[in-house]
Write an enzyme that holds these catalytic residues in place. Structure first.
Site, mmCIF file in Angstrom:
data_model
loop_
_atom_site.group_PDB
_atom_site.id
_atom_site.type_symbol
_atom_site.label_atom_id
_atom_site.label_comp_id
_atom_site.label_asym_id
_atom_site.label_seq_id
_atom_site.Cartn_x
_atom_site.Cartn_y
_atom_site.Cartn_z
ATOM 1 C CB ALA A 1 -0.492 0.411 0.632
ATOM 2 C CG ASP B 1 11.422 -6.920 -7.590
ATOM 3 O OD1 ASP B 1 10.589 -7.044 -7.129
ATOM 4 O OD2 ASP B 1 12.952 -7.179 -7.674
ATOM 5 C CB THR B 2 11.936 -1.741 -5.118
ATOM 6 O OG1 THR B 2 11.662 -0.340 -5.863
ATOM 7 C CG2 THR B 2 13.568 -0.942 -4.337
ATOM 8 C CE LYS C 1 7.183 -1.666 -4.413
ATOM 9 N NZ LYS C 1 7.670 -3.217 -4.914
HETATM 10 P P1 ITT Z 1 5.146 -5.556 -3.936
HETATM 11 O O1 ITT Z 1 3.791 -6.744 -3.784
HETATM 12 O O2 ITT Z 1 5.455 -5.083 -5.024
HETATM 13 O O3 ITT Z 1 6.005 -6.709 -4.397
HETATM 14 P P2 ITT Z 1 7.283 -5.139 -2.024
HETATM 15 O O4 ITT Z 1 7.161 -5.169 -0.767
HETATM 16 O O5 ITT Z 1 7.534 -7.217 -1.662
HETATM 17 O O6 ITT Z 1 5.418 -5.458 -2.709
HETATM 18 P P3 ITT Z 1 10.095 -5.452 -3.509
HETATM 19 O O7 ITT Z 1 9.601 -6.814 -3.535
HETATM 20 O O8 ITT Z 1 9.778 -4.389 -4.643
HETATM 21 O O9 ITT Z 1 8.245 -4.890 -3.065
HETATM 22 O O10 ITT Z 1 10.643 -4.998 -2.120
HETATM 23 C C1 ITT Z 1 12.112 -4.939 -1.598
HETATM 24 C C2 ITT Z 1 12.363 -5.167 -0.638
HETATM 25 O O11 ITT Z 1 12.659 -3.757 -0.548
HETATM 26 C C3 ITT Z 1 10.756 -4.825 0.654
HETATM 27 O O12 ITT Z 1 11.363 -5.648 1.844
HETATM 28 C C4 ITT Z 1 10.320 -3.184 0.452
HETATM 29 O O13 ITT Z 1 10.573 -3.451 1.921
HETATM 30 C C5 ITT Z 1 11.680 -3.265 0.198
HETATM 31 N N1 ITT Z 1 11.664 -1.788 -0.527
HETATM 32 C C6 ITT Z 1 10.909 -1.400 -1.387
HETATM 33 N N2 ITT Z 1 10.791 0.276 -1.889
HETATM 34 C C7 ITT Z 1 11.570 0.893 -0.994
HETATM 35 C C8 ITT Z 1 11.504 1.877 -0.584
HETATM 36 O O14 ITT Z 1 11.404 3.089 -1.598
HETATM 37 N N3 ITT Z 1 12.672 1.850 0.234
HETATM 38 C C9 ITT Z 1 12.489 1.444 1.150
HETATM 39 N N4 ITT Z 1 12.512 0.099 1.371
HETATM 40 C C10 ITT Z 1 11.668 -0.322 0.377
#
Ligand code: ITT
Length: 198
Positions: free
Chosen positions: A10, A68-69, A12
């Protein structure tokens, strides 16, 4: 026009909605009735972003994007990277991930790190597009701030003495990996709208 954001996160959704081109309304799979897991089993951010977007696109046949981050830490050879969400193990919390990260970095002088975000977009014709955003910074020695999510309390972007978790959502979006990737995506969508004469 509705555009589906293939995410369960949420935080994001609210970061992205505020940047996207007018003319597009972001909806999430939950609003369309899907509450299950979205698979992310690839070994690169690009692969995972495409896998998430393809999965939801096939389900609803609507234009769809995903993000994806990964947090890439220099002295950990790029870890946790694509495994950032499960760094401390499957089902562990962001707090657990941060504890592990600070432990792994306890003897590291080089604190350089970056967030890298890849957005995969599948348009109404099924064509796939990728957009990347990067922010450089460093890993702090302890958590600072309560805003944001994930690793934000221990990441300080280049040129700042505060963490992402000490910034307002607007400030973070202006310089963040996701803000940069979403801006490229938004510029692309704006061009598409112009091209259609909408
Ligand atoms: P999705 O449902 O979109 O996959 P997710 O939380 O699993 O959500 P990711 O796989 O992209 O998202 O995230 C990988 C990790 O990096 C996850 O632990 C996030 O909390 C963290 N992360 C992603 N974006 C971030 C941000 O802007 N600032 C800090 N941590 C971030």
């Amino acid at each position: 026009m509705d555009i589906v954001f293939a995410t369960k996160n949420a935080h994001k959704i609210s970061e992205v909605q505020s940047i996207l081109a007018k003319g597009y309304t972001v909806v999430c799979p939950e609003q369309l009735g899907f509450n299950g897991e979205i698979p992310e089993e690839e070994v690169t951010l690009e692969g995972n972003a495409l896998q998430k977007a393809r999965f939801i696109y096939k389900m609803f046949n609507l234009p769809c994007f995903s993000d994806d981050t990964g947090l890439e830490v220099e002295s950990l050879n790029g870890a946790p990277g694509v495994y950032s969400a499960r760094y401390a193990g499957e089902g562990k919390s962001s707090e657990d991930n941060i504890v592990k990260l600070l432990r792994e970095m306890s003897d590291k002088g080089n604190r350089n790190a970056r967030f890298r975000c890849v957005i995969a977009y599948i348009d109404s014709s099924g064509a796939e597009h990728l957009f990347e955003g990067i922010v450089n910074g460093r890993i702090l020695f302890e958590k600072q701030g309560d805003e944001g999510f994930g690793y934000d309390p221990v990441f300080s972007p280049e040129g700042f003495n505060i963490s992402f978790a000490q910034m307002s959502p607007i400030e973070k979006n202006l310089i963040s990996h996701r803000g940069r990737a979403v801006n490229k995506f938004a510029d692309y969508l704006t061009e598409v709208i112009k091209g259609r004469g909408i």
